[in-house]
Enzyme design. Structure first.
Site, mmCIF file in Angstrom:
data_model
loop_
_atom_site.group_PDB
_atom_site.id
_atom_site.type_symbol
_atom_site.label_atom_id
_atom_site.label_comp_id
_atom_site.label_asym_id
_atom_site.label_seq_id
_atom_site.Cartn_x
_atom_site.Cartn_y
_atom_site.Cartn_z
ATOM 1 N N LYS A 185 -2.058 -8.446 1.368
ATOM 2 C CA LYS A 185 -1.038 -7.397 1.294
ATOM 3 C C LYS A 185 0.097 -7.825 0.380
ATOM 4 C CE LYS A 185 2.312 -9.323 3.923
ATOM 5 N NZ LYS A 185 3.741 -9.486 3.601
ATOM 6 N N THR A 234 5.859 -4.129 4.112
ATOM 7 C CA THR A 234 6.101 -4.995 2.944
ATOM 8 C C THR A 234 6.277 -4.199 1.667
ATOM 9 O OG1 THR A 234 4.759 -6.696 4.030
ATOM 10 C CG2 THR A 234 5.227 -7.001 1.690
#
Ligand SMILES: NC(=O)C1=CN([C@@H]2O[C@H](COP(=O)(O)OP(=O)(O)OC[C@H]3O[C@@H](n4cnc5c(N)ncnc54)[C@H](OP(=O)(O)O)[C@@H]3O)[C@@H](O)[C@H]2O)C=CC1
Ligand SMILES: O=C(CO)COP(=O)(O)O
Length: 332
Positions: A192, A249
């Site tokens: 990610k 994020t």
């Protein structure tokens, strides 16, 4: 009450130490920097890595002595920059009590070996699988340091270990779920960051929601294909550690990876973005390892490949985006 030691007093290491202390455990922080040890031990602060916290809990102490740090530990948490984990942990080999659980908070893949953090930790400490757990989820440290509600996933092939660690980090504001899919959790947390670099770059270059959503969605597809090829459970990628962490994020300047990418999108060089970074953007070192992993497993990784060209050849955001899909029309 459990004796827990945290190795690495960075932003997340210190925040997780606070979570453990809030959960009623006796917490010992270890840091390599004497000034960070002194700040936590004497001032109950970590003004170097987590200045947002005015005062850390009283049941959080610190030491720079490796043997002292882990001597009575029932759980040892590793929160060291992923690329330094092996060399740092080898100094603890033989010091950790033989029945202690070891937990990784790290989100990265080791350069050179392409190994996940569960593999690195277990090799460095000669640790059996049933004493290892990984923690990963939408966990931007500064928000959690302010005790904002959040959740995470604790994964171990040993359900007892996962439950024990989850119990130790469960508070009114931080909710752990358990899983047995260590591989999936590790890949979610590591990959990610690569997607966040790309989304940050697009944002920094001035692109909006559609472009961000496109990159996140295609990034999730890439991450899931790679995870499945490594033996992970696809469900993990649609959970907190996958989609959840991508949302957090890729949506926040609190993310070092997102901000690193945004600085690239604004025209900074990799060196300039590295200098400007507040902490370690793990995705920078992990990106090339993702491409190598995909090559080894025969899984296409167009996003990681495009980001490698950004990081190594300095291509622009527009060029990165054009590399993402090529020109051939395919099924999604
Ligand atoms: N920050 C966050 O919001 C989150 C981070 N994570 C992950 O947690 C891990 C730790 O991140 P974080 O706590 O933010 O820390 P940082 O990424 O800010 O720093 C890494 C930590 O590793 C330490 N370190 C670096 N090199 C060495 C070495 N050679 N030997 C010993 N220690 C070393 C640093 O020590 P020093 O400070 O003394 O330089 C610091 O404590 C990373 O893998 C990150 O991806 C996961 C979720 C959230
Ligand atoms: O992993 C994180 C949030 O879950 C922190 O992200 P960064 O490492 O990009 O700061």
């Amino acid at each position: 009450m459990t004796n827990v030691t945290v190795l690495g007093s960075g932003a997340w290491g210190t925040t997780f130490g606070q979570i453990l202390a809030d959960a009623g455990n006796a917490v010992t922080m270890w840091a390599i920097e004497p000034e960070i040890v002194a700040d936590i031990r004497d001032n109950h602060r970590n003004s170097y890595r987590l200045p947002v916290v005015e005062r850390l809990p009283e049941n959080m102490i610190a030491t720079g002595d490796r043997a002292e740090a882990v001597a009575n530990a029932e759980i040892v948490v590793v929160a060291i920059a992923a690329q330094f984990a092996r060399v740092a942990l080898e100094e603890f080999r033989g010091l950790i009590p033989r029945d202690a659980l070891v937990v990784s908070l790290m989100k990265g893949i080791e350069r050179g070996t392409g190994k996940r953090m569960d593999e690195v930790v277990r090799e460095a400490l000669d640790l059996p699988e049933n004493r290892f757990a990984a923690v990963s989820g939408p966990n931007l440290s500064k928000e959690i340091a302010r005790r904002e509600p959040s959740a995470t996933v604790v994964a171990s092939t040993n359900p007892y270990a996962a439950a024990r660690v989850a119990q130790a980090c469960s508070t009114t504001y931080f909710h752990p779920f358990t899983s047995t899919d260590v591989i999936g959790l590790e890949l979610c947390g590591s990959l990610k960051n690569v997607v966040a670099l790309a989304v940050g770059m697009a944002r920094g270059a001035g692109y909006g929601e559609n472009t961000a959503a496109m990159i996140e969605t295609r990034g999730l597809a890439e991450l899931t294909s790679l995870g499945k090829a490594c033996g992970a459970d696809p469900k993990t990628f649609s959970g907190l550690a996958g989609v959840g962490d991508l949302i957090a994020t890729c949506g926040s300047p609190l993310s070092r990876n997102y901000t690193f990418g945004a600085n690239l999108g604004k025209g900074m060089s990799v060196e300039e973005a590295t200098k400007a970074s507040d902490g370690v953007a793990e995705g920078v070192a992990t990106t090339a390892t993702v491409v190598a992993l995909g090559d080894r497993l025969g899984v296409p990784t167009p996003l990681a490949a495009a980001m490698t060209h950004v990081l190594e050849d300095g291509i622009s955001c527009a060029q990165m985006l054009s590399e993402l899909f090529g020109t051939e029309i395919t099924a999604e």
